[in-house]
Design a protein around this motif. Sequence first.
Motif, PDB file in Angstrom:
ATOM      1  N   PHE A 197      19.235  25.043 -41.519  1.00  0.00           N
ATOM      2  CA  PHE A 197      18.655  24.433 -40.323  1.00  0.00           C
ATOM      3  C   PHE A 197      18.077  25.478 -39.381  1.00  0.00           C
ATOM      4  O   PHE A 197      18.313  26.666 -39.515  1.00  0.00           O
ATOM      5  CB  PHE A 197      19.720  23.588 -39.610  1.00  0.00           C
TER       6      PHE A 197
ATOM      7  N   ARG B  43      26.110  29.882 -47.502  1.00  0.00           N
ATOM      8  CA  ARG B  43      26.862  28.640 -47.670  1.00  0.00           C
ATOM      9  C   ARG B  43      26.082  27.664 -48.545  1.00  0.00           C
ATOM     10  O   ARG B  43      26.650  26.959 -49.378  1.00  0.00           O
ATOM     11  CB  ARG B  43      27.054  28.071 -46.264  1.00  0.00           C
TER      12      ARG B  43
ATOM     13  N   LEU C   1      26.585  20.558 -36.659  1.00  0.00           N
ATOM     14  CA  LEU C   1      27.722  20.765 -37.560  1.00  0.00           C
ATOM     15  C   LEU C   1      27.769  19.671 -38.607  1.00  0.00           C
ATOM     16  O   LEU C   1      28.018  19.921 -39.785  1.00  0.00           O
ATOM     17  CB  LEU C   1      29.030  20.757 -36.769  1.00  0.00           C
TER      18      LEU C   1
ATOM     19  N   PHE D 124      34.018  25.921 -48.404  1.00  0.00           N
ATOM     20  CA  PHE D 124      34.040  24.483 -48.098  1.00  0.00           C
ATOM     21  C   PHE D 124      33.095  23.697 -49.002  1.00  0.00           C
ATOM     22  O   PHE D 124      33.504  22.751 -49.679  1.00  0.00           O
ATOM     23  CB  PHE D 124      33.679  24.266 -46.627  1.00  0.00           C
ATOM     24  N   GLY D 125      31.825  24.111 -49.009  1.00  0.00           N
ATOM     25  CA  GLY D 125      30.828  23.383 -49.801  1.00  0.00           C
ATOM     26  C   GLY D 125      31.172  23.402 -51.277  1.00  0.00           C
ATOM     27  O   GLY D 125      31.079  22.396 -51.966  1.00  0.00           O
TER      28      GLY D 125
ATOM     29  N   LYS E 217      18.715  25.921 -36.131  1.00  0.00           N
ATOM     30  CA  LYS E 217      19.738  26.599 -35.342  1.00  0.00           C
ATOM     31  C   LYS E 217      20.891  26.957 -36.270  1.00  0.00           C
ATOM     32  O   LYS E 217      21.366  26.098 -36.996  1.00  0.00           O
ATOM     33  CB  LYS E 217      20.230  25.635 -34.257  1.00  0.00           C
TER      34      LYS E 217
ATOM     35  N   GLY F 228      19.701  21.722 -51.210  1.00  0.00           N
ATOM     36  CA  GLY F 228      20.451  22.155 -50.021  1.00  0.00           C
ATOM     37  C   GLY F 228      19.515  22.403 -48.849  1.00  0.00           C
ATOM     38  O   GLY F 228      18.299  22.461 -49.003  1.00  0.00           O
ATOM     39  N   MET F 229      20.108  22.563 -47.676  1.00  0.00           N
ATOM     40  CA  MET F 229      19.269  22.723 -46.487  1.00  0.00           C
ATOM     41  C   MET F 229      19.847  23.758 -45.525  1.00  0.00           C
ATOM     42  O   MET F 229      21.052  23.844 -45.327  1.00  0.00           O
ATOM     43  CB  MET F 229      19.140  21.379 -45.778  1.00  0.00           C
TER      44      MET F 229
ATOM     45  N   ILE G  89      26.627  26.472 -53.240  1.00  0.00           N
ATOM     46  CA  ILE G  89      26.764  25.232 -54.008  1.00  0.00           C
ATOM     47  C   ILE G  89      25.728  25.151 -55.127  1.00  0.00           C
ATOM     48  O   ILE G  89      25.602  24.125 -55.775  1.00  0.00           O
ATOM     49  CB  ILE G  89      26.668  23.981 -53.097  1.00  0.00           C
TER      50      ILE G  89
ATOM     51  N   ASN H 282      24.252  27.041 -37.784  1.00  0.00           N
ATOM     52  CA  ASN H 282      25.352  26.117 -37.502  1.00  0.00           C
ATOM     53  C   ASN H 282      26.538  26.380 -38.406  1.00  0.00           C
ATOM     54  O   ASN H 282      26.925  25.522 -39.192  1.00  0.00           O
ATOM     55  CB  ASN H 282      24.875  24.665 -37.647  1.00  0.00           C
ATOM     56  N   PRO H 283      27.145  27.585 -38.312  1.00  0.00           N
ATOM     57  CA  PRO H 283      28.338  27.819 -39.136  1.00  0.00           C
ATOM     58  C   PRO H 283      29.453  26.863 -38.711  1.00  0.00           C
ATOM     59  O   PRO H 283      29.510  26.458 -37.553  1.00  0.00           O
ATOM     60  CB  PRO H 283      28.703  29.272 -38.821  1.00  0.00           C
ATOM     61  N   PHE H 284      30.291  26.507 -39.673  1.00  0.00           N
ATOM     62  CA  PHE H 284      31.441  25.673 -39.336  1.00  0.00           C
ATOM     63  C   PHE H 284      32.435  26.508 -38.527  1.00  0.00           C
ATOM     64  O   PHE H 284      32.542  27.711 -38.747  1.00  0.00           O
ATOM     65  CB  PHE H 284      32.126  25.160 -40.601  1.00  0.00           C
ATOM     66  N   PRO H 285      33.163  25.885 -37.604  1.00  0.00           N
ATOM     67  CA  PRO H 285      34.156  26.653 -36.835  1.00  0.00           C
ATOM     68  C   PRO H 285      35.370  26.986 -37.686  1.00  0.00           C
ATOM     69  O   PRO H 285      36.486  26.587 -37.403  1.00  0.00           O
ATOM     70  CB  PRO H 285      34.495  25.718 -35.666  1.00  0.00           C
ATOM     71  N   LYS H 286      35.118  27.692 -38.779  1.00  0.00           N
ATOM     72  CA  LYS H 286      36.172  28.119 -39.686  1.00  0.00           C
ATOM     73  C   LYS H 286      35.918  29.591 -39.995  1.00  0.00           C
ATOM     74  O   LYS H 286      34.934  30.155 -39.521  1.00  0.00           O
ATOM     75  CB  LYS H 286      36.087  27.335 -41.000  1.00  0.00           C
TER      76      LYS H 286
ATOM     77  N   GLY I 108      24.402  18.872 -45.345  1.00  0.00           N
ATOM     78  CA  GLY I 108      23.436  19.712 -46.050  1.00  0.00           C
ATOM     79  C   GLY I 108      24.037  20.468 -47.221  1.00  0.00           C
ATOM     80  O   GLY I 108      23.306  20.868 -48.124  1.00  0.00           O
ATOM     81  N   VAL I 109      25.351  20.696 -47.228  1.00  0.00           N
ATOM     82  CA  VAL I 109      25.969  21.307 -48.409  1.00  0.00           C
ATOM     83  C   VAL I 109      26.593  20.240 -49.305  1.00  0.00           C
ATOM     84  O   VAL I 109      27.409  20.551 -50.157  1.00  0.00           O
ATOM     85  CB  VAL I 109      27.022  22.385 -48.058  1.00  0.00           C
TER      86      VAL I 109
END
Lengths: 311, 274
Positions: free
Chosen positions: B106, B173, A199, B122-123, B108, B103-104, B177, B110-114, A205-206
């Motif tokens: 990954f 995501r 996380l 967010f970004g 796995k 940007g990157m 940006i 990994n979405p934000f818990p939102k 990363g963003v």
Amino acid sequence: MHTSLSPQAPGSRIPAASAGGFQRGSLTFRPQLSRNRWNAVLTGLAGLATTIAVLPLVLVLAYVLIKGGSLISFSLLTQLPPAPGLEGGGIGNAIVGTLLVTAIAALIAIPVGVGGGIYLAEYSSGGSFASFVRFGTNVLAGVPSIICGVFVYGLIVSTRIFFGQSYSAMAGGIALAVLMIPTVIKTTDEGLKLVPQELRLGALGVGASKMVTITHITLPAAFSPIATGIVLGIARAAGETAPLIFTALFSPFWPEGVFNPIATMSVLIYNFAIMPYQAQISLAWAASFVLVLMILAANLLARWLSQLARA
Amino acid sequence: MTSSSPTTSASSSSQSDICLSLENVGISYGTNEAVRNVFMDIPKGQVTAFIGPSGCGKSTVLRALNRMNDLIEGCTLKGRVLFHGQDLYARDVDAVEVRRRIGMVFQKPNPFPKSIYENIAFGARINGYKGDMDELVERSLRKAAIWDETKDKLKQSGCALSGGQQQRLCIARTVAIEPEVILMDEPCSALDPISTLKIEEMIHELKKSYTIVIVTHNMQQAVRVSDMTGFFNVQAKADIDGKVGCLEEFAPTEQIFNAPSQQATQDYVSGRFG
């Protein structure tokens, strides 16, 4: 191939057989075997120990409920305690005092504790300073509460540092904050460590800075364990007596501001329970009941908060 | 833009076409050298794939391209990584700004818990986006080919999506940006073949507007999506015991898989490795 095993009728006992030097018993359960007997004995012992362990909890709750629960009334929550020898009265000032002192403690302990936990989990890189702080936190968590009281007494009360006032609600709050801080630091640290590293990487990363990552992603993700720790810390501090006896002292009157002595429920119980007046002894029981209910409510709140994470 | 090196032939001859340039890059974790002697010019607007056996330093090199390695304790980089001629590891470079441009995605998901909406917003918000957020969210989700599946549940948590959808959300995501480069570290390794196919189709779309660098263990995937391929290999160290990664060959994908110049590449791409 299967000449050694004769066909069995369904449900019949499977006969004993020996294989590879081991004595193979029948599959039927035999209680007289020594392993089965030991099993029963040890299960019984474990059950007995558990019963003895929960007995005090049940008895304390039941006793306080019986002795104090019957005295609950509206006037109990709103009136001042009576002068010695008089009847009636209530513990209104002590309830307000406990809430006020605990609120002062929380206002100090939450920012300091959460901030310290954030430092440990997010900024320190496992260096010697961080391990010193972690060790110190563990030691402080185990320090007897009366020592926190005497520390604040020496630091604040006897030096009259706040406007020349000695005993005060503020001093009591600070003493309780010292007790709460280790719990809050530890739960924040551990809560943040549970947040998956992916996380943080995702946020970085963003293009998030470290500060934005912590405030927008990591802290919200760890909200539930941190809030649980804070609530448990408050619940523990609210019931403390020793640090308050010689910091907040006691007052038979309504609170007169945070820099004056203040009544709290725990000190009220300590003072009243051993008085030779029936009215005071009853109030002590009633206060015990109210205090137990408040701490129970705080624990239920903590449970609810910790279940938010799983939902 | 001051630190571009005029001595480098690649950067002087075709400055405009080179996006990222690695000059004799070596990366160590503490005292353990992970990869050394990497020279590479990653072209702009194309897909570059990194392939090679595990432990050869592909992901390490990828993370060096947007300074993700900064987060790993004791990770040091020798040599230079130039982004449009500017050294990313120069003293006055802000790593946060680098990651906004590069940007990157990954391995796995990994979405934000939102909520799905907030995952995208967010970004953009922290990057100071001032335009219409709803429109940006829709555009980003469309680019990542996940709009149709999510348009009715933008308020739901991003974590409630399936693995493949989560990964496309993560790509959306990143796209939101508007970076110049998107780095992907084995984006499909946790996904089923159908989700993988969707992501590959998306990469074909994305390369029209972005430079993409992708690490993959799947050689067919490298053939399908990439224009250039870098083959990394492990070498035994000459001086001391241990292994170190190196870039064995870097060439157009067609050449790597059909007529590689190195024997090791030939062995690896034809499955005769080891």
